[in-house]
Enzyme design. Sequence first.
Site, PDB file in Angstrom:
ATOM      1  N   GLY A   1      -7.686   9.628  10.010  1.00  0.00           N
ATOM      2  CA  GLY A   1      -7.912   9.654  11.445  1.00  0.00           C
ATOM      3  C   GLY A   1      -8.979  10.603  11.935  1.00  0.00           C
TER       4      GLY A   1
ATOM      5  CB  ALA B   1      -8.078   7.877   4.867  1.00  0.00           C
ATOM      6  N   GLY B   2     -10.559   8.065   7.067  1.00  0.00           N
ATOM      7  CA  GLY B   2     -11.655   8.917   7.490  1.00  0.00           C
ATOM      8  C   GLY B   2     -12.953   8.207   7.819  1.00  0.00           C
TER       9      GLY B   2
ATOM     10  CG  ASN C   1      -5.570   1.788  11.712  1.00  0.00           C
ATOM     11  OD1 ASN C   1      -4.399   1.988  11.429  1.00  0.00           O
ATOM     12  ND2 ASN C   1      -5.873   1.294  12.905  1.00  0.00           N
ATOM     13  CB  THR C   2      -8.644   5.988  13.221  1.00  0.00           C
ATOM     14  OG1 THR C   2      -7.350   6.296  12.696  1.00  0.00           O
ATOM     15  CG2 THR C   2      -8.913   6.856  14.437  1.00  0.00           C
TER      16      THR C   2
ATOM     17  CE  LYS D   1      -3.121   2.800   2.721  1.00  0.00           C
ATOM     18  NZ  LYS D   1      -3.652   3.090   4.066  1.00  0.00           N
TER      19      LYS D   1
END
Length: 254
Positions: free
Chosen positions: A157, A183-184, A205-206, A96
């Site tokens: 994040g 993301a986000g 992830n976050t 990635k």
Amino acid sequence: MQSLIIDNFEIQNRLLIGTGKFQNKYDVRESIIQSGSQVVTVAVRRIDLERHEENILEYIPDGVKLMVNTSGARNADEVIRIARLAKECGYGNWIKIEVIDDSKYLLPDNQETIRATELLVKEGFVVFPYVSADLYVARELVKVGADTVMPLGSCIGTNQGLKAEEFIQILINEIEIPIIVDAGIGCPSHAAKAMEMGADAVLVNTAIATADNAPNMAKAFSKAIEAGRLAYESGIPDSQNIASASSPLSHLLS
């Protein structure tokens, strides 16, 4: 539900999980297990290549596909070095690409990402480039041989969801290789929406790692993504501007 095939690897669970920000490595392992995720991304800088400390990879369940990411790279040359190092250390050829030289908004450098993608494809890597949702950039990535395009939903994040929804939809409509939203994404409903739009997968992830109960949140994301994909494959009806009765109004009992 149809499987997603990348590099002859069959992905039935379309939730990809990142391994940063978790409170402990046990939560990493349990989140992967509870979600059933088949693909996990790990930053090379979080892998103890010389085995001096406890290795994050020891907590990745058997059979899960490892996708190394180039977090920390500021240009294409640094991406290439990280990718080669990971491959030489036996961590596979799925990469990635993250090229970020912006410390405030953490937005990807699209042009350096294209350059890194072209070089790594020539070396036999399976490339997952993380970019802003831009049609011309996505077309160029296809041209140089990327295996997917990974547009950001919103800034890394932030948990703000699909701020780039309209531009992601353009990529879904126009780009033939898989679109993986990254993301986000802040909650399962965001992920479900991305899948309903026609995205091929979502990387989270976050929102999982910082939840009070990370394994349960991972499971929730997995179910939401499955539901969203099934809805997309079933054919979601168009919205209407006027009401339409679900039962006929004629021949009512008097």
